[in-house]
Enzyme design. Structure first.
Site, short mmCIF file in Angstrom:
data_model
loop_
_atom_site.label_atom_id
_atom_site.label_comp_id
_atom_site.label_asym_id
_atom_site.label_seq_id
_atom_site.Cartn_x
_atom_site.Cartn_y
_atom_site.Cartn_z
N SER A 244 0.79 -1.24 0.07
CA SER A 244 -0.04 0.04 0.04
C SER A 244 0.81 1.31 -0.03
CB SER A 244 -0.86 -0.02 0.95
OG SER A 244 -1.46 -1.12 1.29
N1 SAH Z 1 -0.84 -4.56 3.80
C1 SAH Z 1 -0.07 -5.25 2.60
C2 SAH Z 1 -1.41 -4.89 1.50
C3 SAH Z 1 -0.92 -6.15 0.58
S1 SAH Z 1 -2.15 -6.21 -0.74
C4 SAH Z 1 1.11 -4.51 2.45
O1 SAH Z 1 1.49 -3.33 3.03
O2 SAH Z 1 2.00 -4.90 1.73
C5 SAH Z 1 -3.53 -7.05 0.11
C6 SAH Z 1 -3.25 -8.50 0.28
O3 SAH Z 1 -4.39 -9.15 0.68
C7 SAH Z 1 -2.56 -9.45 -0.70
O4 SAH Z 1 -1.32 -10.13 -0.12
C8 SAH Z 1 -3.80 -10.66 -1.00
O5 SAH Z 1 -3.05 -11.77 -1.11
C9 SAH Z 1 -4.38 -10.35 0.58
N2 SAH Z 1 -5.52 -11.17 0.51
C10 SAH Z 1 -6.55 -10.91 -0.35
N3 SAH Z 1 -7.53 -11.57 -0.14
C11 SAH Z 1 -7.45 -12.15 1.24
C12 SAH Z 1 -8.22 -13.05 1.92
N4 SAH Z 1 -9.45 -13.43 1.83
N5 SAH Z 1 -7.37 -13.49 3.14
C13 SAH Z 1 -6.18 -13.24 3.35
N6 SAH Z 1 -5.51 -12.19 2.57
C14 SAH Z 1 -6.17 -11.89 1.60
#
Ligand code: SAH
Length: 224
Positions: free
Chosen positions: A71
């Site tokens: 993000s």
């Molecule tokens: N907070 C993270 C943002 C990553 S993007 C950072 O700072 O890097 C969002 C993440 O949510 C991705 O890694 C994706 O695989 C995960 N995600 C999507 N759906 C999900 C679910 N149902 N359960 C767990 N993780 C999930």
């Protein structure tokens, strides 16, 4: 520590670059000094591929592989600020570990972080980087986070870093009395809104924070 060597070795990933990022976040309206100091501390370049390290302190999201993104720092700051507004939560559930950057920011600020990710390689990599920073107050779980993580519920705060079509009911159930849930909501290809939901007795108060753009929260997709 390897991380420290990298920080000293490359100007673009130095403490100075982080300080400038924090100055910019302050200009953009982030006021909570606790949040700003956590963002000043966490070396964001360690959470992205080396080839992208020189862009790690710009205010942009970046790819982290598997079609996912880390993000934007401003979004991380806003979400964390919203989460701490009512006081420091004891236990935070994070859904969407991704790179682990937001996880590390939270782990600097609250006693205990529980984080759920559905993609194994991301979860493993995040665990290594966060541990490498000496942050040991985090539990990691490979699972569909739309179901929350019932084992350690209730949580004083829940942070979701992927956009849900609607708020998953288990997350509301696992929120402690007086607790705060910060979650981006919006269907695929639709505009998304960041919501801040507070549990007040049997009621849930909801506030819109700002428009956002997150990867989708995958529901019932299993782990991969
Ligand atoms: N907070 C993270 C943002 C990553 S993007 C950072 O700072 O890097 C969002 C993440 O949510 C991705 O890694 C994706 O695989 C995960 N995600 C999507 N759906 C999900 C679910 N149902 N359960 C767990 N993780 C999930």
């Amino acid at each position: 520590m390897l991380g420290e060597r990298v920080i000293r070795g490359i100007g673009m990933t130095s403490q100075g670059a982080r300080d400038r990022m924090v100055d910019r976040l302050r200009e953009l309206g982030i006021r909570d000094e606790r949040v700003l100091s956590a963002l000043r501390w966490v070396p964001r370049h360690l959470f992205v591929d080396e080839a992208l390290a020189s862009r790690a302190y710009a205010n942009t999201s970046l790819p982290i592989g598997q079609g996912q993104t880390i993000s934007q720092p401003l979004t991380v700051a806003r979400m964390t600020e919203a989460l701490l507004a009512g006081g420091v939560p004891e236990r935070v559930l994070e859904v969407g570990t991704g790179s682990g950057y937001q996880t590390a920011v939270l782990a600097r600020l609250v006693p205990k972080v529980y984080t759920v990710e559905r993609i194994r390689t991301l979860s493993m990599r995040a665990r290594n980087v966060v541990r490498g920073l000496g942050l040991h107050n985090v539990r990691y779980h490979l699972s569909d986070g739309s179901w929350g993580w019932a084992q350690y519920a209730p949580y004083e705060a829940i942070l979701v870093t992927a956009a849900a079509e609607r708020v998953p009911p288990p997350l509301l159930e696992q929120l402690a009395e007086g607790g705060t849930l910060v979650i981006p909501v919006g269907g695929h290809g639709q505009p998304q809104q960041l919501l801040c939901i507070r549990r007040e007795g049997v009621r849930f108060g909801c506030r819109r924070l700002q428009p956002v753009h997150f990867v989708p929260l995958v529901h019932d997709g299993g782990v991969s």
